[in-house]
Design an enzyme around this catalytic site. Structure first.
Site, PDB file in Angstrom:
ATOM      1  N   ASP A 153      37.969 -47.804 -84.606  1.00 37.11           N
ATOM      2  CA  ASP A 153      39.207 -47.606 -85.367  1.00 37.11           C
ATOM      3  C   ASP A 153      38.913 -46.924 -86.711  1.00 37.11           C
ATOM      4  OD1 ASP A 153      40.779 -48.932 -83.376  1.00 37.11           O
ATOM      5  OD2 ASP A 153      39.993 -50.835 -84.121  1.00 37.11           O
ATOM      6  N   HIS A 180      42.344 -55.266 -82.865  1.00 32.41           N
ATOM      7  CA  HIS A 180      42.033 -54.033 -82.137  1.00 32.41           C
ATOM      8  C   HIS A 180      42.969 -53.846 -80.943  1.00 32.41           C
ATOM      9  CE1 HIS A 180      39.865 -50.642 -80.556  1.00 32.41           C
ATOM     10  NE2 HIS A 180      39.725 -51.264 -79.390  1.00 32.41           N
TER      11      HIS A 180
HETATM   12  P1  NAD Z   1      33.256 -49.227 -67.238  1.00 35.92           P
HETATM   13  O1  NAD Z   1      34.002 -49.788 -66.096  1.00 35.92           O
HETATM   14  O2  NAD Z   1      32.902 -47.793 -67.218  1.00 35.92           O
HETATM   15  O3  NAD Z   1      31.918 -50.044 -67.432  1.00 35.92           O
HETATM   16  C1  NAD Z   1      31.898 -51.431 -67.507  1.00 35.92           C
HETATM   17  C2  NAD Z   1      30.548 -51.889 -67.041  1.00 35.92           C
HETATM   18  O4  NAD Z   1      30.549 -53.308 -67.117  1.00 35.92           O
HETATM   19  C3  NAD Z   1      30.224 -51.516 -65.577  1.00 35.92           C
HETATM   20  O5  NAD Z   1      28.962 -50.895 -65.553  1.00 35.92           O
HETATM   21  C4  NAD Z   1      30.195 -52.850 -64.876  1.00 35.92           C
HETATM   22  O6  NAD Z   1      29.227 -52.887 -63.862  1.00 35.92           O
HETATM   23  C5  NAD Z   1      29.789 -53.764 -66.014  1.00 35.92           C
HETATM   24  N1  NAD Z   1      30.080 -55.170 -65.763  1.00 35.92           N
HETATM   25  C6  NAD Z   1      31.193 -55.738 -65.267  1.00 35.92           C
HETATM   26  N2  NAD Z   1      31.032 -57.075 -65.182  1.00 35.92           N
HETATM   27  C7  NAD Z   1      29.797 -57.344 -65.671  1.00 35.92           C
HETATM   28  C8  NAD Z   1      29.056 -58.538 -65.870  1.00 35.92           C
HETATM   29  N3  NAD Z   1      29.554 -59.723 -65.553  1.00 35.92           N
HETATM   30  N4  NAD Z   1      27.828 -58.422 -66.419  1.00 35.92           N
HETATM   31  C9  NAD Z   1      27.323 -57.228 -66.762  1.00 35.92           C
HETATM   32  N5  NAD Z   1      27.982 -56.072 -66.584  1.00 35.92           N
HETATM   33  C10 NAD Z   1      29.194 -56.142 -66.042  1.00 35.92           C
HETATM   34  O7  NAD Z   1      34.074 -49.553 -68.589  1.00 35.92           O
HETATM   35  P2  NAD Z   1      33.818 -48.987 -70.064  1.00 35.92           P
HETATM   36  O8  NAD Z   1      34.553 -47.723 -70.259  1.00 35.92           O
HETATM   37  O9  NAD Z   1      32.361 -49.029 -70.389  1.00 35.92           O
HETATM   38  O10 NAD Z   1      34.599 -50.103 -70.893  1.00 35.92           O
HETATM   39  C11 NAD Z   1      34.091 -51.409 -70.935  1.00 35.92           C
HETATM   40  C12 NAD Z   1      34.963 -52.295 -71.802  1.00 35.92           C
HETATM   41  O11 NAD Z   1      34.902 -51.849 -73.159  1.00 35.92           O
HETATM   42  C13 NAD Z   1      36.440 -52.277 -71.428  1.00 35.92           C
HETATM   43  O12 NAD Z   1      36.961 -53.577 -71.488  1.00 35.92           O
HETATM   44  C14 NAD Z   1      37.066 -51.408 -72.500  1.00 35.92           C
HETATM   45  O13 NAD Z   1      38.417 -51.701 -72.707  1.00 35.92           O
HETATM   46  C15 NAD Z   1      36.218 -51.776 -73.687  1.00 35.92           C
HETATM   47  N6  NAD Z   1      36.233 -50.792 -74.778  1.00 35.92           N
HETATM   48  C16 NAD Z   1      36.379 -51.288 -76.034  1.00 35.92           C
HETATM   49  C17 NAD Z   1      36.372 -50.429 -77.117  1.00 35.92           C
HETATM   50  C18 NAD Z   1      36.483 -50.973 -78.505  1.00 35.92           C
HETATM   51  O14 NAD Z   1      36.749 -50.194 -79.434  1.00 35.92           O
HETATM   52  N7  NAD Z   1      36.245 -52.242 -78.744  1.00 35.92           N
HETATM   53  C19 NAD Z   1      36.231 -49.041 -76.906  1.00 35.92           C
HETATM   54  C20 NAD Z   1      36.049 -48.584 -75.607  1.00 35.92           C
HETATM   55  C21 NAD Z   1      36.049 -49.474 -74.534  1.00 35.92           C
HETATM   56  C1  LMR Z   2      39.805 -47.901 -77.527  1.00 31.87           C
HETATM   57  O1  LMR Z   2      40.344 -48.180 -78.604  1.00 31.87           O
HETATM   58  O2  LMR Z   2      39.555 -46.724 -77.201  1.00 31.87           O
HETATM   59  C2  LMR Z   2      39.396 -49.003 -76.604  1.00 31.87           C
HETATM   60  O3  LMR Z   2      39.889 -50.229 -77.052  1.00 31.87           O
HETATM   61  C3  LMR Z   2      39.730 -48.740 -75.172  1.00 31.87           C
HETATM   62  C4  LMR Z   2      41.209 -48.731 -74.900  1.00 31.87           C
HETATM   63  O4  LMR Z   2      41.615 -49.347 -73.908  1.00 31.87           O
HETATM   64  O5  LMR Z   2      41.965 -48.097 -75.639  1.00 31.87           O
END
Ligand code: NAD
Ligand code: LMR
Length: 320
Positions: A153, A180
């Site tokens: 953010d 967030h």
């Molecule tokens: P993705 O599906 O590409 O990857 C997620 C990974 O988690 C996969 O490799 C999966 O195998 C793994 N996984 C699932 N369960 C698991 C477990 N129990 N133990 C270990 N690994 C496990 O998703 P992504 O794009 O990497 O996003 C992941 C998360 O991050 C989502 O919830 C997304 O909303 C969040 N996210 C948060 C922010 C933020 O600003 N906080 C930003 C981007 C994404």
């Molecule tokens: C973001 O801010 O990009 C992450 O929290 C992923 C989402 O779902 O927007």
């Protein structure tokens, strides 16, 4: 990430020395869910291991290797879980991700209870309270070491404000508080450094864009997930800041969603000072002297953030 830390230091008048982070000691960082959006774990590890940084990359896969992946770890980063598709809110991920975060944090409690824990998995507003409850049940909760990662953010706010006002990006620092998700993301544009003059219309447009930036990416990816590359950049910045703090740098500040007494809400994102023991201080000054627009937005976000926190706590206790 380095450039970002330099920018933060510059604002406080410290000497800006453009050298890479050269730690005094060595540290272990574990990323749980590291293969997201990129490749399998072995592929990611092989790929990362070619970077010319003084670090060793190891790969672990599956529940049977979880405990080993956490032994002796100083910083645990948790991005495991499912991402949004167009039309979903972050809270729509709760049913799947809440359980994933709970299980992983239990393993953290058992194997490296002293580590800094960075929660990325959404909905962060709820997954951080879940993690806190799990750690409490295990008797190892240290609120100073549990962080919801809201760095993206700040990264977005800095980018959009710099673009809008034609500023050198490296100089721009916008504190983002609250939580967030949607309106709980509150950029304090009046506290931007260097100070910028914005019309009411610019403030409204920038605020809404920062709040919806995640959705902007989800829609552009059209079903293939949410932010991954900018998130990796933001996570790298937050991890590096944590490592700097662990390494004794006394001048590390980041925004993060943490246990807080700055408002009546038990968890709240604000700027925090990081030290060897985690959060050394919450920085209340950003919340003082807010504009009428910001004060209204702050009050408006509280019911949603409160509900998300309570949902997380209820989930963790129901599963006991
Ligand atoms: P993705 O599906 O590409 O990857 C997620 C990974 O988690 C996969 O490799 C999966 O195998 C793994 N996984 C699932 N369960 C698991 C477990 N129990 N133990 C270990 N690994 C496990 O998703 P992504 O794009 O990497 O996003 C992941 C998360 O991050 C989502 O919830 C997304 O909303 C969040 N996210 C948060 C922010 C933020 O600003 N906080 C930003 C981007 C994404
Ligand atoms: C973001 O801010 O990009 C992450 O929290 C992923 C989402 O779902 O927007």
């Amino acid at each position: 990430a380095l450039r970002a830390s330099f920018a933060l230091k510059a604002h406080k008048g410290a000497t800006v020395v453009q050298t890479p982070f050269q730690p005094q000691a060595s540290y272990k960082v574990a990323v749980l869910g590291a293969a997201g959006g990129i490749a399998n774990v072995k592929g990611v590890a092989a790929d990362l291991s070619h970077c010319n940084t003084p670090s060793q990359v190891l790969d672990f896969t599956g529940a049977s290797e979880l405990a080993n992946s956490l032994k002796g770890v100083d910083v645990v980063v948790i991005p495991a879980g499912v991402p949004r598709k167009p039309g979903m809110t972050r809270d729509d991920l709760f049913n799947i991700n809440a359980g994933i975060v709970k299980n992983l944090v239990e393993a953290v409690a058992d194997n490296c209870p002293e580590a800094f824990i960075h929660i990325i998995s959404n909905p962060v507003n709820s997954t951080v309270p879940i993690a806190a409850e799990v750690l409490k049940k295990k008797g190892v909760y240290n609120p100073k070491k549990l962080f919801g990662v809201t760095t993206l953010d700040v990264v977005r706010a800095n980018t959009f404000v710099a673009q809008k006002k034609n500023l050198k990006l490296i100089d721009v620092d916008v504190p983002v508080v609250g939580g967030h998700a949607g309106i709980t993301i509150l950029p304090l544009l009046s506290k931007t450094k260097p100070s910028v003059s914005l019309t009411d219309e610019e403030i409204e447009k920038l605020t809404v864009r920062i709040q919806n930036a995640g959705t902007e990416v989800v829609e552009a990816k059209a079903g293939a997930g949410s932010a991954t590359l900018s998130m990796a950049y933001a996570a790298a910045r937050f991890v590096e800041s944590s490592l700097r703090a662990l390494d004794g740098d006394g001048d590390v500040y980041e925004c993060s969603y943490v246990e807080s007494d700055l408002t009546e809400l038990p968890f709240f994102a604000s700027r925090v000072k990081l030290g060897r023991k985690g959060v050394e201080a919450l920085i209340p000054s950003d919340l003082q002297g807010l504009t009428e627009y910001e004060l209204k937005a702050l009050e408006a976000l509280k019911p949603e953030l409160k509900a998300s926190i309570e949902k997380g706590i209820a989930f963790a206790n129901k599963q006991a």
